[in-house]
Design a protein around this motif. Structure first.
Motif, short mmCIF file in Angstrom:
data_model
loop_
_atom_site.label_atom_id
_atom_site.label_comp_id
_atom_site.label_asym_id
_atom_site.label_seq_id
_atom_site.Cartn_x
_atom_site.Cartn_y
_atom_site.Cartn_z
N LEU A 55 14.09 -1.65 0.67
CA LEU A 55 13.62 -0.34 1.11
C LEU A 55 14.53 0.25 2.18
CD1 LEU A 55 9.79 -1.09 1.38
CD2 LEU A 55 11.05 -0.21 -0.60
N TYR A 82 1.44 8.17 2.11
CA TYR A 82 1.65 6.72 2.09
C TYR A 82 0.46 5.99 2.71
CZ TYR A 82 6.57 7.51 0.90
OH TYR A 82 7.75 7.87 0.29
N TYR A 160 2.69 -4.05 -0.03
CA TYR A 160 3.70 -3.77 -1.03
C TYR A 160 3.08 -3.58 -2.42
CZ TYR A 160 8.13 -4.03 -3.55
OH TYR A 160 9.21 -3.75 -4.35
N LEU A 163 1.05 -0.29 -2.68
CA LEU A 163 1.90 0.88 -2.84
C LEU A 163 2.57 0.91 -4.21
CD1 LEU A 163 3.48 0.96 0.73
CD2 LEU A 163 1.81 2.57 -0.20
N GLU A 164 2.93 -0.26 -4.71
CA GLU A 164 3.51 -0.34 -6.04
C GLU A 164 2.53 0.15 -7.11
OE1 GLU A 164 6.14 -1.51 -7.93
OE2 GLU A 164 7.52 -1.49 -6.23
N LYS A 167 2.27 4.16 -7.13
CA LYS A 167 3.44 5.04 -7.21
C LYS A 167 3.64 5.50 -8.66
CE LYS A 167 7.25 1.86 -8.28
NZ LYS A 167 8.56 1.33 -7.83
N MET A 175 7.93 4.69 -3.16
CA MET A 175 7.80 3.68 -2.12
C MET A 175 8.37 4.22 -0.82
SD MET A 175 6.26 1.01 -3.30
CE MET A 175 6.69 -0.40 -2.27
N PHE A 181 7.52 1.78 6.01
CA PHE A 181 6.74 0.66 5.51
C PHE A 181 6.26 -0.21 6.66
CE2 PHE A 181 5.84 -3.49 3.85
CZ PHE A 181 5.33 -3.28 2.58
#
Length: 580
Positions: A55, A82, A160, A163-164, A167, A175, A181
Protein backbone atom coordinates in the motif's frame (compact mmCIF):
# COMPACT_ATOMS: atom_id res chain seq x y z
CA UNK A 1 -14.55 8.61 -13.52
CA UNK A 2 -15.55 12.24 -12.78
CA UNK A 3 -15.08 13.74 -9.32
CA UNK A 4 -18.85 14.33 -9.04
CA UNK A 5 -19.56 10.67 -9.79
CA UNK A 6 -16.92 9.62 -7.23
CA UNK A 7 -18.59 11.83 -4.63
CA UNK A 8 -21.98 10.32 -5.46
CA UNK A 9 -20.63 6.77 -5.13
CA UNK A 10 -19.01 7.59 -1.82
CA UNK A 11 -22.18 9.23 -0.53
CA UNK A 12 -24.30 6.22 -1.49
CA UNK A 13 -21.87 3.85 0.19
CA UNK A 14 -21.81 5.97 3.36
CA UNK A 15 -25.59 6.08 3.38
CA UNK A 16 -25.76 2.30 3.05
CA UNK A 17 -23.32 1.76 5.91
CA UNK A 18 -25.07 4.38 8.05
CA UNK A 19 -28.46 2.75 7.53
CA UNK A 20 -27.05 -0.60 8.61
CA UNK A 21 -25.55 1.09 11.63
CA UNK A 22 -28.86 2.72 12.50
CA UNK A 23 -30.54 -0.65 12.76
CA UNK A 24 -27.77 -2.48 14.56
CA UNK A 25 -26.37 0.28 16.72
CA UNK A 26 -22.86 1.42 17.51
CA UNK A 27 -22.12 -1.74 19.45
CA UNK A 28 -22.66 -3.82 16.35
CA UNK A 29 -20.39 -1.58 14.32
CA UNK A 30 -17.78 -1.79 17.02
CA UNK A 31 -17.66 -5.57 16.95
CA UNK A 32 -15.67 -5.33 13.72
CA UNK A 33 -12.71 -4.14 15.78
CA UNK A 34 -12.90 -7.28 17.90
CA UNK A 35 -13.08 -9.86 15.12
CA UNK A 36 -10.44 -12.56 15.53
CA UNK A 37 -7.82 -12.61 12.81
CA UNK A 38 -8.58 -15.18 10.12
CA UNK A 39 -6.43 -18.23 10.67
CA UNK A 40 -4.66 -18.62 7.36
CA UNK A 41 -1.18 -20.08 6.82
CA UNK A 42 1.73 -17.65 6.72
CA UNK A 43 -0.05 -14.81 8.49
CA UNK A 44 2.83 -13.84 10.72
CA UNK A 45 3.96 -10.31 11.62
CA UNK A 46 6.44 -10.01 8.75
CA UNK A 47 3.77 -11.24 6.32
CA UNK A 48 1.42 -8.54 7.57
CA UNK A 49 4.10 -5.87 7.15
CA UNK A 50 4.96 -7.08 3.64
CA UNK A 51 1.29 -6.86 2.68
CA UNK A 52 1.08 -3.40 4.26
CA UNK A 53 4.06 -2.35 2.15
CA UNK A 54 2.05 -3.05 -1.00
CA UNK A 55 0.00 0.00 0.00
CA UNK A 56 3.07 2.27 -0.13
CA UNK A 57 1.70 4.90 -2.44
CA UNK A 58 2.93 7.92 -0.49
CA UNK A 59 4.58 9.63 -3.45
CA UNK A 60 1.54 9.12 -5.70
CA UNK A 61 -0.76 10.13 -2.85
CA UNK A 62 1.10 13.39 -2.30
CA UNK A 63 0.90 14.18 -6.00
CA UNK A 64 -2.85 13.55 -5.89
CA UNK A 65 -3.23 15.83 -2.88
CA UNK A 66 -1.27 18.58 -4.66
CA UNK A 67 -3.70 18.41 -7.58
CA UNK A 68 -6.69 18.57 -5.24
CA UNK A 69 -5.20 21.19 -2.91
CA UNK A 70 -8.13 23.53 -3.39
CA UNK A 71 -10.61 20.97 -2.05
CA UNK A 72 -9.41 19.38 1.20
CA UNK A 73 -12.88 17.99 1.77
CA UNK A 74 -12.16 15.51 -1.04
CA UNK A 75 -9.43 13.97 1.13
CA UNK A 76 -11.62 13.85 4.22
CA UNK A 77 -14.57 12.36 2.31
CA UNK A 78 -12.31 9.56 1.08
CA UNK A 79 -11.13 8.91 4.63
CA UNK A 80 -14.72 8.85 5.92
CA UNK A 81 -15.54 6.27 3.28
CA UNK A 82 -12.60 4.09 4.33
CA UNK A 83 -13.67 4.45 7.96
CA UNK A 84 -17.22 3.38 7.13
CA UNK A 85 -15.98 0.39 5.13
CA UNK A 86 -13.87 -0.62 8.14
CA UNK A 87 -17.00 -0.71 10.28
CA UNK A 88 -16.76 2.60 12.14
CA UNK A 89 -18.41 6.00 11.91
CA UNK A 90 -16.72 9.34 12.59
CA UNK A 91 -18.84 9.74 15.71
CA UNK A 92 -17.27 6.59 17.19
CA UNK A 93 -13.94 8.39 17.33
CA UNK A 94 -15.28 10.90 19.85
CA UNK A 95 -14.98 8.19 22.50
CA UNK A 96 -11.19 8.25 22.13
CA UNK A 97 -10.84 11.68 23.81
CA UNK A 98 -8.24 12.68 21.24
CA UNK A 99 -5.41 15.19 21.62
CA UNK A 100 -4.55 16.30 18.07
CA UNK A 101 -1.08 17.78 17.46
CA UNK A 102 0.44 19.29 14.32
CA UNK A 103 3.52 21.36 13.48
CA UNK A 104 6.72 21.19 11.46
CA UNK A 105 9.36 20.65 14.13
CA UNK A 106 8.79 18.88 17.43
CA UNK A 107 5.25 17.60 17.03
CA UNK A 108 6.36 14.01 17.70
CA UNK A 109 8.29 15.05 20.81
CA UNK A 110 5.32 17.10 22.00
CA UNK A 111 3.08 14.05 21.55
CA UNK A 112 5.53 11.89 23.50
CA UNK A 113 5.72 14.39 26.37
CA UNK A 114 1.93 14.78 26.46
CA UNK A 115 1.28 11.04 26.45
CA UNK A 116 3.81 10.38 29.21
CA UNK A 117 2.45 13.18 31.42
CA UNK A 118 -1.09 11.82 31.22
CA UNK A 119 0.08 8.26 31.72
CA UNK A 120 1.71 9.41 34.96
CA UNK A 121 -1.83 10.16 36.18
CA UNK A 122 -2.69 6.47 35.82
CA UNK A 123 -4.56 6.88 32.54
CA UNK A 124 -4.47 4.26 29.81
CA UNK A 125 -3.08 5.97 26.73
CA UNK A 126 -3.06 5.41 23.00
CA UNK A 127 -0.41 7.12 20.87
CA UNK A 128 -0.29 7.30 17.06
CA UNK A 129 2.80 8.81 15.41
CA UNK A 130 4.92 8.63 12.26
CA UNK A 131 7.33 7.70 10.91
CA UNK A 132 8.60 4.62 12.70
CA UNK A 133 12.28 4.18 13.41
CA UNK A 134 12.77 0.40 13.43
CA UNK A 135 9.43 -1.43 13.32
CA UNK A 136 6.14 -0.19 11.91
CA UNK A 137 4.25 -1.24 15.04
CA UNK A 138 6.00 1.68 16.83
CA UNK A 139 3.44 3.93 15.16
CA UNK A 140 0.64 2.53 17.33
CA UNK A 141 1.37 2.47 21.06
CA UNK A 142 -0.58 1.51 24.16
CA UNK A 143 0.72 2.99 27.42
CA UNK A 144 3.83 4.19 25.63
CA UNK A 145 4.82 0.77 24.25
CA UNK A 146 4.50 -0.34 20.62
CA UNK A 147 1.70 -2.85 20.24
CA UNK A 148 2.94 -6.44 20.18
CA UNK A 149 3.62 -8.22 16.88
CA UNK A 150 0.66 -10.50 17.67
CA UNK A 151 -1.74 -7.60 18.26
CA UNK A 152 -0.47 -5.80 15.17
CA UNK A 153 -0.93 -8.93 13.05
CA UNK A 154 -4.43 -9.57 14.39
CA UNK A 155 -5.69 -6.05 13.73
CA UNK A 156 -3.94 -5.75 10.41
CA UNK A 157 -5.64 -8.80 8.88
CA UNK A 158 -9.03 -7.89 10.38
CA UNK A 159 -8.91 -4.48 8.76
CA UNK A 160 -7.26 -5.60 5.54
CA UNK A 161 -9.83 -8.31 4.83
CA UNK A 162 -12.71 -6.02 5.74
CA UNK A 163 -11.51 -3.40 3.25
CA UNK A 164 -10.80 -6.03 0.62
CA UNK A 165 -14.35 -7.32 0.93
CA UNK A 166 -15.87 -3.88 0.36
CA UNK A 167 -13.74 -2.59 -2.51
CA UNK A 168 -14.51 -2.66 -6.22
CA UNK A 169 -12.55 -1.91 -9.38
CA UNK A 170 -13.20 1.83 -9.31
CA UNK A 171 -10.79 4.41 -7.90
CA UNK A 172 -13.50 5.57 -5.52
CA UNK A 173 -13.91 2.36 -3.53
CA UNK A 174 -10.39 0.97 -3.37
CA UNK A 175 -7.74 0.19 -0.76
CA UNK A 176 -6.33 3.08 1.29
CA UNK A 177 -2.69 4.01 1.08
CA UNK A 178 -0.07 3.10 3.68
CA UNK A 179 -0.55 6.00 6.11
CA UNK A 180 -4.32 6.04 5.81
CA UNK A 181 -4.45 2.31 6.53
CA UNK A 182 -2.35 2.70 9.68
CA UNK A 183 -4.51 5.60 10.82
CA UNK A 184 -7.63 3.45 10.46
CA UNK A 185 -5.90 0.60 12.24
CA UNK A 186 -4.91 2.88 15.13
CA UNK A 187 -8.55 3.90 15.61
CA UNK A 188 -9.62 0.25 15.80
CA UNK A 189 -6.82 -0.71 18.19
CA UNK A 190 -7.52 2.19 20.54
CA UNK A 191 -11.25 1.47 20.61
CA UNK A 192 -10.81 -2.22 21.31
CA UNK A 193 -8.13 -1.59 23.94
CA UNK A 194 -10.50 0.91 25.61
CA UNK A 195 -7.90 3.63 26.08
CA UNK A 196 -8.80 6.65 28.20
CA UNK A 197 -7.33 8.97 25.60
CA UNK A 198 -5.44 8.94 22.31
CA UNK A 199 -2.64 11.31 21.32
CA UNK A 200 -2.69 11.65 17.52
CA UNK A 201 0.21 13.17 15.58
CA UNK A 202 -0.71 14.77 12.28
CA UNK A 203 1.18 13.21 9.38
CA UNK A 204 1.67 16.03 6.86
CA UNK A 205 -0.01 19.40 7.06
CA UNK A 206 -3.32 19.58 8.84
CA UNK A 207 -6.27 20.42 6.63
CA UNK A 208 -5.39 17.61 4.19
CA UNK A 209 -4.22 15.04 6.71
CA UNK A 210 -6.31 11.90 7.14
CA UNK A 211 -6.16 12.21 10.94
CA UNK A 212 -8.21 15.41 10.53
CA UNK A 213 -11.30 13.25 10.11
CA UNK A 214 -11.68 13.61 13.88
CA UNK A 215 -14.54 16.02 14.55
CA UNK A 216 -14.36 16.50 18.30
CA UNK A 217 -10.85 16.34 19.76
CA UNK A 218 -10.54 17.40 23.37
CA UNK A 219 -7.68 19.81 22.64
CA UNK A 220 -5.34 20.66 19.74
CA UNK A 221 -1.70 21.78 19.66
CA UNK A 222 0.68 23.40 17.16
CA UNK A 223 4.42 22.94 17.63
CA UNK A 224 7.10 25.04 15.94
CA UNK A 225 6.44 25.84 12.28
CA UNK A 226 9.01 25.82 9.49
CA UNK A 227 9.48 25.28 5.77
CA UNK A 228 8.88 21.65 4.79
CA UNK A 229 6.81 19.73 2.22
CA UNK A 230 6.56 22.92 0.18
CA UNK A 231 5.08 21.15 -2.83
CA UNK A 232 2.08 20.14 -0.75
CA UNK A 233 1.74 22.84 1.90
CA UNK A 234 3.04 25.95 0.14
CA UNK A 235 6.36 27.75 -0.06
CA UNK A 236 5.90 30.34 2.69
CA UNK A 237 5.51 30.08 6.43
CA UNK A 238 2.13 31.79 6.17
CA UNK A 239 0.79 29.20 3.72
CA UNK A 240 2.08 26.39 5.91
CA UNK A 241 0.51 27.99 9.01
CA UNK A 242 -2.85 28.08 7.21
CA UNK A 243 -2.57 24.36 6.53
CA UNK A 244 -1.54 23.51 10.08
CA UNK A 245 -4.43 25.54 11.47
CA UNK A 246 -6.75 23.25 9.54
CA UNK A 247 -6.96 20.96 12.58
CA UNK A 248 -8.70 23.66 14.66
CA UNK A 249 -12.31 22.87 15.57
CA UNK A 250 -15.09 25.15 16.72
CA UNK A 251 -15.18 25.43 20.50
CA UNK A 252 -12.16 23.14 20.99
CA UNK A 253 -9.28 24.86 22.80
CA UNK A 254 -5.92 24.94 21.02
CA UNK A 255 -2.41 25.95 22.03
CA UNK A 256 0.65 27.01 20.06
CA UNK A 257 4.27 27.70 20.85
CA UNK A 258 5.68 31.10 19.95
CA UNK A 259 5.87 31.45 16.16
CA UNK A 260 7.23 34.21 13.87
CA UNK A 261 4.82 37.13 13.57
CA UNK A 262 3.44 36.21 10.12
CA UNK A 263 2.56 32.57 10.83
CA UNK A 264 1.29 33.46 14.29
CA UNK A 265 -1.12 35.99 12.78
CA UNK A 266 -2.34 33.36 10.29
CA UNK A 267 -2.97 30.88 13.11
CA UNK A 268 -4.85 33.57 15.05
CA UNK A 269 -7.04 34.46 12.05
CA UNK A 270 -7.65 30.79 11.23
CA UNK A 271 -8.75 30.13 14.81
CA UNK A 272 -11.07 33.13 14.78
CA UNK A 273 -12.69 32.03 11.52
CA UNK A 274 -13.32 28.57 12.98
CA UNK A 275 -14.36 29.93 16.43
CA UNK A 276 -11.52 28.04 18.08
CA UNK A 277 -10.08 29.51 21.30
CA UNK A 278 -6.31 29.65 20.64
CA UNK A 279 -3.72 30.35 23.33
CA UNK A 280 -0.01 31.05 23.24
CA UNK A 281 2.16 28.88 25.52
CA UNK A 282 4.37 30.75 27.97
CA UNK A 283 7.99 29.54 28.01
CA UNK A 284 8.97 26.73 30.32
CA UNK A 285 10.91 29.04 32.65
CA UNK A 286 7.72 31.01 33.29
CA UNK A 287 6.16 27.86 34.73
CA UNK A 288 9.07 26.91 36.96
CA UNK A 289 10.37 30.21 38.41
CA UNK A 290 13.41 28.57 39.90
CA UNK A 291 11.82 25.14 40.20
CA UNK A 292 13.20 21.84 38.92
CA UNK A 293 11.82 21.71 35.38
CA UNK A 294 14.87 23.00 33.53
CA UNK A 295 17.02 20.35 35.19
CA UNK A 296 15.01 17.51 33.67
CA UNK A 297 17.58 16.93 30.94
CA UNK A 298 15.54 18.56 28.17
CA UNK A 299 18.08 19.04 25.40
CA UNK A 300 17.93 22.50 23.86
CA UNK A 301 15.42 25.32 23.64
CA UNK A 302 13.30 23.48 21.08
CA UNK A 303 12.65 20.57 23.47
CA UNK A 304 11.80 23.00 26.24
CA UNK A 305 9.23 24.61 23.93
CA UNK A 306 7.81 21.16 23.15
CA UNK A 307 7.60 20.39 26.86
CA UNK A 308 5.84 23.69 27.58
CA UNK A 309 3.25 22.92 24.90
CA UNK A 310 2.77 19.39 26.24
CA UNK A 311 2.13 20.71 29.75
CA UNK A 312 -0.63 23.01 28.49
CA UNK A 313 -2.24 20.24 26.40
CA UNK A 314 -2.17 17.75 29.26
CA UNK A 315 -3.51 20.28 31.77
CA UNK A 316 -6.34 21.31 29.44
CA UNK A 317 -7.30 17.67 28.86
CA UNK A 318 -7.31 16.94 32.59
CA UNK A 319 -9.43 19.97 33.38
CA UNK A 320 -12.00 19.15 30.73
CA UNK A 321 -12.28 15.65 32.17
CA UNK A 322 -12.85 16.94 35.69
CA UNK A 323 -9.44 16.34 37.27
CA UNK A 324 -8.52 18.65 40.13
CA UNK A 325 -4.77 18.06 40.46
CA UNK A 326 -3.80 20.19 37.47
CA UNK A 327 -1.32 22.66 38.95
CA UNK A 328 -1.75 25.80 41.00
CA UNK A 329 -2.40 28.93 38.93
CA UNK A 330 0.07 31.79 39.19
CA UNK A 331 -0.46 35.46 38.38
CA UNK A 332 -2.26 36.06 35.10
CA UNK A 333 -0.29 37.57 32.23
CA UNK A 334 -1.38 39.95 29.45
CA UNK A 335 -1.65 39.04 25.78
CA UNK A 336 1.57 38.99 23.77
CA UNK A 337 1.74 41.83 21.26
CA UNK A 338 -2.05 41.86 21.23
CA UNK A 339 -2.12 38.79 18.95
CA UNK A 340 -3.10 35.93 21.25
CA UNK A 341 -4.00 35.46 24.90
CA UNK A 342 -1.32 33.70 26.90
CA UNK A 343 -2.16 30.27 28.26
CA UNK A 344 -2.38 29.96 32.03
CA UNK A 345 0.84 30.15 33.99
CA UNK A 346 0.72 27.38 36.59
CA UNK A 347 2.94 25.30 38.83
CA UNK A 348 3.30 21.86 37.21
CA UNK A 349 2.24 19.01 39.48
CA UNK A 350 4.56 16.21 40.54
CA UNK A 351 2.81 13.94 38.03
CA UNK A 352 3.63 16.41 35.26
CA UNK A 353 7.24 16.75 36.31
CA UNK A 354 7.69 12.99 36.52
CA UNK A 355 6.05 12.61 33.12
CA UNK A 356 8.50 15.02 31.50
CA UNK A 357 11.43 13.42 33.27
CA UNK A 358 10.45 9.88 32.24
CA UNK A 359 9.66 10.58 28.57
CA UNK A 360 11.57 8.39 26.15
CA UNK A 361 11.57 9.39 22.50
CA UNK A 362 14.43 7.74 20.60
CA UNK A 363 16.12 9.34 17.64
CA UNK A 364 15.78 12.91 18.86
CA UNK A 365 18.81 14.44 20.61
CA UNK A 366 19.84 10.93 21.64
CA UNK A 367 23.34 9.93 22.76
CA UNK A 368 24.77 6.42 22.70
CA UNK A 369 28.22 5.99 24.29
CA UNK A 370 30.01 2.85 23.14
CA UNK A 371 33.68 2.53 24.07
CA UNK A 372 35.61 5.16 22.10
CA UNK A 373 32.53 5.95 19.98
CA UNK A 374 29.79 8.40 20.87
CA UNK A 375 26.79 8.37 18.55
CA UNK A 376 24.73 11.58 18.40
CA UNK A 377 21.33 10.79 16.85
CA UNK A 378 18.88 13.46 15.78
CA UNK A 379 16.35 13.17 12.96
CA UNK A 380 16.44 16.88 12.08
CA UNK A 381 15.30 17.39 8.49
CA UNK A 382 14.27 21.05 8.22
CA UNK A 383 16.41 24.16 8.46
CA UNK A 384 15.01 25.16 11.84
CA UNK A 385 15.36 21.68 13.33
CA UNK A 386 18.88 21.38 11.89
CA UNK A 387 19.87 24.65 13.54
CA UNK A 388 18.64 23.21 16.84
CA UNK A 389 20.51 19.96 16.14
CA UNK A 390 23.77 21.81 15.52
CA UNK A 391 23.37 23.79 18.76
CA UNK A 392 22.75 20.57 20.68
CA UNK A 393 25.70 18.77 19.06
CA UNK A 394 28.12 21.60 19.74
CA UNK A 395 26.98 21.96 23.34
CA UNK A 396 27.33 18.21 23.85
CA UNK A 397 30.87 18.30 22.43
CA UNK A 398 31.86 21.18 24.66
CA UNK A 399 30.63 19.36 27.78
CA UNK A 400 32.13 16.00 26.86
CA UNK A 401 34.74 14.20 28.89
CA UNK A 402 38.00 14.51 26.97
CA UNK A 403 40.31 11.52 26.58
CA UNK A 404 43.63 11.55 28.36
CA UNK A 405 45.62 11.39 25.14
CA UNK A 406 45.29 10.77 21.44
CA UNK A 407 43.21 12.38 18.75
CA UNK A 408 39.48 12.98 18.52
CA UNK A 409 37.71 12.48 15.22
CA UNK A 410 34.35 13.84 14.14
CA UNK A 411 32.21 12.05 11.55
CA UNK A 412 28.95 13.18 9.96
CA UNK A 413 26.54 10.50 8.66
CA UNK A 414 23.91 12.27 6.57
CA UNK A 415 21.01 11.71 4.22
CA UNK A 416 18.04 13.79 3.15
CA UNK A 417 14.97 12.79 1.17
CA UNK A 418 11.97 14.25 -0.59
CA UNK A 419 11.92 17.88 -1.71
CA UNK A 420 14.10 19.09 1.14
CA UNK A 421 17.01 21.44 0.40
CA UNK A 422 19.98 19.26 1.34
CA UNK A 423 22.47 21.98 0.37
CA UNK A 424 20.93 24.32 2.95
CA UNK A 425 20.97 21.61 5.62
CA UNK A 426 24.61 20.73 4.92
CA UNK A 427 25.64 24.38 5.08
CA UNK A 428 24.23 24.57 8.60
CA UNK A 429 26.37 21.55 9.56
CA UNK A 430 29.59 22.94 8.11
CA UNK A 431 30.69 24.92 11.22
CA UNK A 432 30.96 21.64 13.16
CA UNK A 433 34.21 20.94 11.24
CA UNK A 434 33.82 17.23 10.58
CA UNK A 435 36.90 15.21 9.69
CA UNK A 436 34.88 12.80 7.56
CA UNK A 437 31.43 13.04 6.05
CA UNK A 438 29.60 9.88 5.04
CA UNK A 439 26.49 9.71 2.87
CA UNK A 440 24.24 6.69 2.43
CA UNK A 441 20.58 5.98 1.61
CA UNK A 442 18.04 5.04 4.27
CA UNK A 443 18.58 1.34 3.63
CA UNK A 444 19.80 -0.79 6.52
CA UNK A 445 21.21 -3.36 4.09
CA UNK A 446 21.63 -3.34 0.33
CA UNK A 447 18.81 -5.88 0.21
CA UNK A 448 15.93 -5.43 2.66
CA UNK A 449 13.94 -8.50 1.62
CA UNK A 450 14.43 -10.07 5.07
CA UNK A 451 13.31 -6.92 6.88
CA UNK A 452 9.85 -5.80 5.81
CA UNK A 453 9.75 -2.93 8.32
CA UNK A 454 12.54 -1.14 6.44
CA UNK A 455 11.25 -1.67 2.89
CA UNK A 456 10.40 1.36 0.77
CA UNK A 457 8.83 0.74 -2.63
CA UNK A 458 8.39 4.42 -3.54
CA UNK A 459 12.03 4.83 -4.68
CA UNK A 460 14.67 2.71 -6.40
CA UNK A 461 18.24 2.03 -5.27
CA UNK A 462 19.58 4.01 -8.23
CA UNK A 463 17.47 7.03 -7.26
CA UNK A 464 18.60 7.11 -3.64
CA UNK A 465 22.27 6.58 -4.54
CA UNK A 466 22.15 9.41 -7.08
CA UNK A 467 20.72 11.64 -4.38
CA UNK A 468 23.58 10.67 -2.04
CA UNK A 469 26.06 11.61 -4.76
CA UNK A 470 24.30 14.97 -5.07
CA UNK A 471 24.70 15.46 -1.31
CA UNK A 472 28.42 14.73 -1.68
CA UNK A 473 28.73 17.30 -4.47
CA UNK A 474 26.99 19.93 -2.33
CA UNK A 475 29.39 19.16 0.52
CA UNK A 476 32.45 19.44 -1.75
CA UNK A 477 31.30 22.83 -3.04
CA UNK A 478 30.82 24.05 0.53
CA UNK A 479 34.39 23.02 1.31
CA UNK A 480 35.65 24.89 -1.74
CA UNK A 481 33.77 28.01 -0.65
CA UNK A 482 35.20 27.71 2.85
CA UNK A 483 38.50 29.18 1.64
CA UNK A 484 36.80 32.59 1.54
CA UNK A 485 34.21 32.56 4.37
CA UNK A 486 31.59 35.26 4.61
CA UNK A 487 32.25 37.88 7.34
CA UNK A 488 30.10 37.46 10.40
CA UNK A 489 29.45 33.77 9.77
CA UNK A 490 29.28 31.21 12.60
CA UNK A 491 32.63 30.41 14.18
CA UNK A 492 33.78 26.81 13.76
CA UNK A 493 33.93 24.54 16.77
CA UNK A 494 37.52 23.33 16.94
CA UNK A 495 38.52 20.22 18.84
CA UNK A 496 42.21 19.74 19.52
CA UNK A 497 44.30 17.88 18.67
CA UNK A 498 43.11 17.41 15.08
CA UNK A 499 44.60 14.65 12.90
CA UNK A 500 47.01 16.40 10.56
CA UNK A 501 46.22 14.13 7.62
CA UNK A 502 42.42 14.60 7.49
CA UNK A 503 40.29 17.51 6.39
CA UNK A 504 36.64 18.43 6.22
CA UNK A 505 36.40 17.68 2.49
CA UNK A 506 36.96 13.94 3.04
CA UNK A 507 33.66 12.35 2.10
CA UNK A 508 32.42 8.92 1.13
CA UNK A 509 29.22 7.41 -0.25
CA UNK A 510 28.12 3.94 0.82
CA UNK A 511 25.27 1.88 -0.58
CA UNK A 512 23.62 1.15 2.77
CA UNK A 513 23.71 2.07 6.47
CA UNK A 514 25.37 -1.17 7.51
CA UNK A 515 28.40 -0.53 5.29
CA UNK A 516 28.62 3.07 6.51
CA UNK A 517 28.59 1.98 10.16
CA UNK A 518 31.15 -0.73 9.53
CA UNK A 519 33.57 1.81 8.10
CA UNK A 520 32.91 4.42 10.81
CA UNK A 521 33.13 2.05 13.77
CA UNK A 522 36.06 -0.06 12.52
CA UNK A 523 34.96 -2.87 14.82
CA UNK A 524 35.35 -0.64 17.90
CA UNK A 525 31.66 -0.48 18.87
CA UNK A 526 31.18 -3.27 21.45
CA UNK A 527 27.56 -3.89 20.37
CA UNK A 528 27.73 -3.44 16.60
CA UNK A 529 29.96 -6.34 15.57
CA UNK A 530 29.02 -7.41 12.02
CA UNK A 531 31.01 -9.93 9.99
CA UNK A 532 34.24 -8.78 8.38
CA UNK A 533 33.43 -5.91 6.01
CA UNK A 534 33.85 -6.47 2.28
CA UNK A 535 37.13 -5.25 0.82
CA UNK A 536 35.29 -2.75 -1.35
CA UNK A 537 34.72 -0.61 1.75
CA UNK A 538 38.41 0.27 1.75
CA UNK A 539 38.97 0.55 -2.01
CA UNK A 540 38.65 4.34 -2.06
CA UNK A 541 41.83 6.19 -0.94
CA UNK A 542 39.88 8.21 1.64
CA UNK A 543 38.34 5.00 3.00
CA UNK A 544 41.74 3.34 3.36
CA UNK A 545 43.55 6.22 5.02
CA UNK A 546 40.50 7.14 7.09
CA UNK A 547 40.26 3.60 8.44
CA UNK A 548 43.71 3.98 9.98
CA UNK A 549 42.75 7.30 11.58
CA UNK A 550 39.55 5.86 13.03
CA UNK A 551 41.35 2.79 14.36
CA UNK A 552 43.90 4.94 16.20
CA UNK A 553 41.58 7.71 17.46
CA UNK A 554 41.10 8.05 21.21
CA UNK A 555 37.51 9.25 20.67
CA UNK A 556 35.15 9.21 17.70
CA UNK A 557 32.11 11.51 17.67
CA UNK A 558 29.47 10.55 15.08
CA UNK A 559 26.51 12.81 14.31
CA UNK A 560 23.69 11.03 12.46
CA UNK A 561 21.13 13.46 11.07
CA UNK A 562 19.11 14.68 8.07
CA UNK A 563 16.40 12.02 8.15
CA UNK A 564 14.45 10.16 10.81
CA UNK A 565 14.49 7.10 8.55
CA UNK A 566 18.30 7.22 8.53
CA UNK A 567 18.35 7.49 12.32
CA UNK A 568 15.95 4.55 12.53
CA UNK A 569 18.17 2.38 10.36
CA UNK A 570 21.19 3.25 12.52
CA UNK A 571 19.28 2.45 15.71
CA UNK A 572 18.22 -0.89 14.28
CA UNK A 573 21.87 -1.88 13.95
CA UNK A 574 23.21 -0.24 17.12
CA UNK A 575 20.31 -1.29 19.37
CA UNK A 576 19.29 -4.83 18.33
CA UNK A 577 16.77 -5.00 21.20
CA UNK A 578 14.54 -2.53 19.33
CA UNK A 579 13.93 -5.20 16.68
CA UNK A 580 12.73 -7.81 19.17
Amino acid sequence: MSRARCHLRAALFLAEVSSRGATTGVAARRVLSAWPAPQEPGMEYQDAVRTLNTLQTNANYLEQVKRQRGDPQTQLEAMRLYLARSGLQVEDLDQLNIIHITGTKGKGSTCAFTERILRSYGLKTGFFSSPHLVQVRERIRINGQPISPELFTKHFWCLYHRLEETKDDSSCVSMPGYFRFLTLMAFHVFLQEKVDLAVMEVGIGGAYDCTNIVKKPVVCGVSSLGIDHTGLLGDTMEKIAWQKGGIFKSGVPAFTVLQPDGPLAVLRDRAQQISCPLYLCPPLEALEEGGPLLTLGLEGEHQQANAALALQLARCWLQQKGYRDTGELKASRPSLLGQLPLAPVFQPTSHMQHGLRDTEWPGRTQLLRRGPLTWYLDGAHTTSSMQACVRWFRQALQSRERPGGGSEVRVLLFNSTGDRDSAALLKLLQPCQFDYTVFCPNLTEVSSTDNADQQNFTVTLDQVLLRCLAHQQHWSRLHEDQASPEPGGPAPLLLAPRPAHTHSASSLVFSCISHALQWISQGRDPVFQPPSPPRVLFAHPVAGSGAVVLQEAAAIHVLVTGSLHLVGGVLKLLEPSLSQ
